[in-house]
Design an enzyme around this catalytic site. Sequence first.
Site, PDB file in Angstrom:
ATOM      1  CG  PHE A  41       0.915 -13.135   2.589  1.00 14.50           C
ATOM      2  CD1 PHE A  41       1.145 -11.775   2.440  1.00 14.50           C
ATOM      3  CD2 PHE A  41      -0.254 -13.536   3.215  1.00 14.50           C
ATOM      4  CE1 PHE A  41       0.237 -10.840   2.918  1.00 14.50           C
ATOM      5  CE2 PHE A  41      -1.160 -12.616   3.705  1.00 14.50           C
ATOM      6  CZ  PHE A  41      -0.910 -11.266   3.560  1.00 14.50           C
ATOM      7  NE  ARG A  78      11.137 -17.439  -1.496  1.00 20.09           N
ATOM      8  CZ  ARG A  78      11.415 -18.660  -1.940  1.00 20.09           C
ATOM      9  NH1 ARG A  78      11.825 -19.589  -1.109  1.00 20.09           N
ATOM     10  NH2 ARG A  78      11.287 -18.948  -3.221  1.00 20.09           N
ATOM     11  CD  GLU A 123      -3.168   0.978   0.726  1.00 23.94           C
ATOM     12  OE1 GLU A 123      -3.848   1.988   0.515  1.00 23.94           O
ATOM     13  OE2 GLU A 123      -3.539  -0.171   0.467  1.00 23.94           O
TER      14      GLU A 123
END
Length: 131
Positions: free
Chosen positions: A79, A81, A53
Amino acid sequence: MVRTDINAGFGEVLGLEYREVTGDRVAAEFVLNPTLHQPDGIVHGGVYCAVVEALASVGGSEWYGDKGRVVGVNNSTDFLRAIGDGILYGEALPVHRGRSQQLWTVTITDGEGRLVARGSVRLANLHAEDR
């Protein structure tokens, strides 16, 4: 030259260090530390959302300039890793920049260039006369 006012507030908490800021690209890095972890010792997913963001908003704001301001209206972050330490690198690039909205994509990689998270942010352009 990188602006010094863009890292106040939450960006400072995240430890973002901006390396490039233009209306066409934003690059930043941040060092992982335990304050950014969830209980299992890996980076909290909210950190990635916040970085995505922040970078998109900074880029969108730079591009929109003195015509007004931009606000995030959607953030979708994946997400990829799980990691707990090191330095991460973020890059934001525009996908679409129009009269009323913008779409930016952000990638976050580790020191080995592996993709850790990726996201997209849709921004609304708020015209100065409408505020």
